[in-house]
Design an enzyme around this catalytic site. Structure first.
Site, mmCIF file in Angstrom:
data_model
loop_
_atom_site.group_PDB
_atom_site.id
_atom_site.type_symbol
_atom_site.label_atom_id
_atom_site.label_comp_id
_atom_site.label_asym_id
_atom_site.label_seq_id
_atom_site.Cartn_x
_atom_site.Cartn_y
_atom_site.Cartn_z
ATOM 1 N N ASP A 1 7.303 -2.864 -20.488
ATOM 2 C CA ASP A 1 6.100 -3.006 -19.674
ATOM 3 C C ASP A 1 6.249 -4.319 -18.918
ATOM 4 O OD1 ASP A 1 3.610 -2.483 -18.658
ATOM 5 O OD2 ASP A 1 2.562 -3.484 -20.286
ATOM 6 N N GLU B 1 8.074 1.552 -15.996
ATOM 7 C CA GLU B 1 7.112 2.210 -15.127
ATOM 8 C C GLU B 1 7.596 2.093 -13.698
ATOM 9 O OE1 GLU B 1 2.536 2.200 -16.285
ATOM 10 O OE2 GLU B 1 3.477 0.254 -16.530
ATOM 11 N N ASP C 1 -0.346 -5.223 -24.646
ATOM 12 C CA ASP C 1 0.963 -5.069 -24.010
ATOM 13 C C ASP C 1 1.971 -4.337 -24.891
ATOM 14 O OD1 ASP C 1 -0.007 -6.473 -21.816
ATOM 15 O OD2 ASP C 1 0.466 -8.387 -22.764
#
Ligand SMILES: [Zn+2]
Length: 403
Positions: free
Chosen positions: A179, A266, A348
């Site tokens: 992330d 992502e 997170d």
């Protein structure tokens, strides 16, 4: 497999002059051909073919003998190919319309062949034997060599070599979910534990210095000697910022690629996010896009895989234990409890684990070979080997994902 090695060059004064002439010829021909393309389009509404402006060269060399004397002819052939590529990139929506080259920006020329490594030097046609500093040996067959000069007057050669695929990499085959964020640059989940890598904020450390020099630069009279001096100083700060950013991104991507076989990230629409004025400076500085590219090519070298999951996948709001999706999770909430299974989540770490799980799900869907579902807008929609991009329709969450 192709591998690039970048070396610093230390040309003598005569060689600097020879390089300046070659840069000049390449720039001149690029601008000449670009102008011809634009005119042709204005007159006919059609674009000019590569073969046409390549065929101008013999006549141009007769009209302008310096073009033949000062520049290696293959370099000019490369200029034509590069202009053609710039046009293709423009038509396919990857780049802006090609611009005329200026002598005030970075200069570069390409040699498609005939550059040799001789001891500690590079032998370059029309330039001579130039002193170079190698940080790693040049292996394999030398293909294209690009010589460039930075706005801070440094010279570099980027040497592209064809090397045998060694495939004997250390056997670390973790699957990592990453992330990307602003406070922590990367939050990495390997299925068992979370590791956070903080954001070094390269620009911030140089911000005051940069602002001071830019201010002084702006006050100088145009064309004056001291204006030129400050221009160089400003360029130097930019160079330092960019070097420390690259260094950080290279080291971290190397570390993560060394310990893994598959990395899931992502698909960030970085460009769209940079339009958010309040955050744009930090987002451009952090370098997520470059980082993903580094991961991609480093993984490819060891035949690993980068998987990009759709940016609308609700990685932050999904509980990684029971898959419950909460309605809202504002950016200030760093920890939360799942209302369904009561698991306490670090925001997170949970997002990174979700990204990892989602990537594994996508990989297992199609025998480990995910197909491209929805390409990134008009950009790079060719699925390059090893890199998959899958867009999942899901609830729209903050475009900043796990920030
Ligand atoms: Zn839950």
């Amino acid at each position: 497999m192709l591998k690039a090695v970048k070396v610093r060059l230390y040309p003598t004064t005569e060689q600097e002059i020879a390089l300046a002439k070659s840069f000049g010829c390449a720039r001149w021909y690029y601008n000449y051909a670009l102008n011809a393309c634009i005119q042709h389009y204005e007159e006919t509404g059609k674009s000019l073919k590569l073969s046409v402006y390549k065929a101008y060269l013999p006549q141009l060399k007769v009209e302008h003998p310096w073009l033949k004397e000062d520049c290696y002819s293959a370099v000019l052939q490369c200029v034509a190919i590069n202009l053609n590529r710039a046009y293709t990139n423009f038509f396919e929506g990857r780049a802006k319309f090609p611009r005329f080259k200026s002598k005030h920006h970075k200069q570069s020329i390409q040699y498609p062949q005939n550059v040799k490594v001789v001891g500690d030097c590079l032998e370059i046609p029309k330039i001579g034997v130039v002193k170079a500093v190698f940080h790693r040996p040049v292996e394999g067959k030398v293909k294209t060599v690009t010589i460039s000069k930075t706005p801070t007057d440094k010279y570099f050669a980027s040497i592209l070599c064809e090397v045998e695929n060694s495939g004997s990499q250390c056997k670390s085959d973790k699957t990592l979910g990453i992330d990307l964020g602003l406070k922590d640059f990367a939050i990495v989940h390997d299925g068992n534990e979370v590791t956070k890598y903080s954001n070094p904020k390269h620009l911030k450390r140089h911000e005051r210095n940069l602002a001071r020099k830019q201010k002084k630069f702006a006050r100088k009279v145009k064309g004056s000697h001291s204006r030129n001096k400050y221009k160089k100083l400003v360029a130097k700060v930019h160079e330092r910022v960019s070097n420390s950013r690259q260094d950080f991104l290279h080291k971290l991507s190397r570390k993560l690629v060394d310990e893994s076989q598959v990395i899931i990230v992502e698909n960030l629409n970085v460009k769209g996010m940079v339009r958010n004025r309040k955050l744009s400076k930090s987002i451009s500085d952090v370098g997520w896009g470059i980082f993903i590219n580094f991961l991609d090519y480093k993984l490819k070298r060891k035949e690993g895989q980068l998987v990009e999951i759709g940016r609308f996948f609700p990685s932050s709001k999904t509980c990684s234990i029971c898959d419950h999706v909460v309605d809202e999770l504002t950016l200030d909430i760093r920890e939360w409890d799942c209302p369904k299974c009561n698991t306490h989540h670090d925001r997170d770490g949970n997002a990174a684990l979700n990204i990892r799980n989602e990537g594994i799900r996508i990989l297992s869907m199609d025998g480990g070979n995910p197909v491209l579902a929805v390409p990134r807008r008009s950009k790079t929609n060719k699925p390059k080997g090893g890199r998959a991009s899958v867009n999942e329709a899901g609830s729209l969450h903050s475009p900043l994902g796990g920030v």
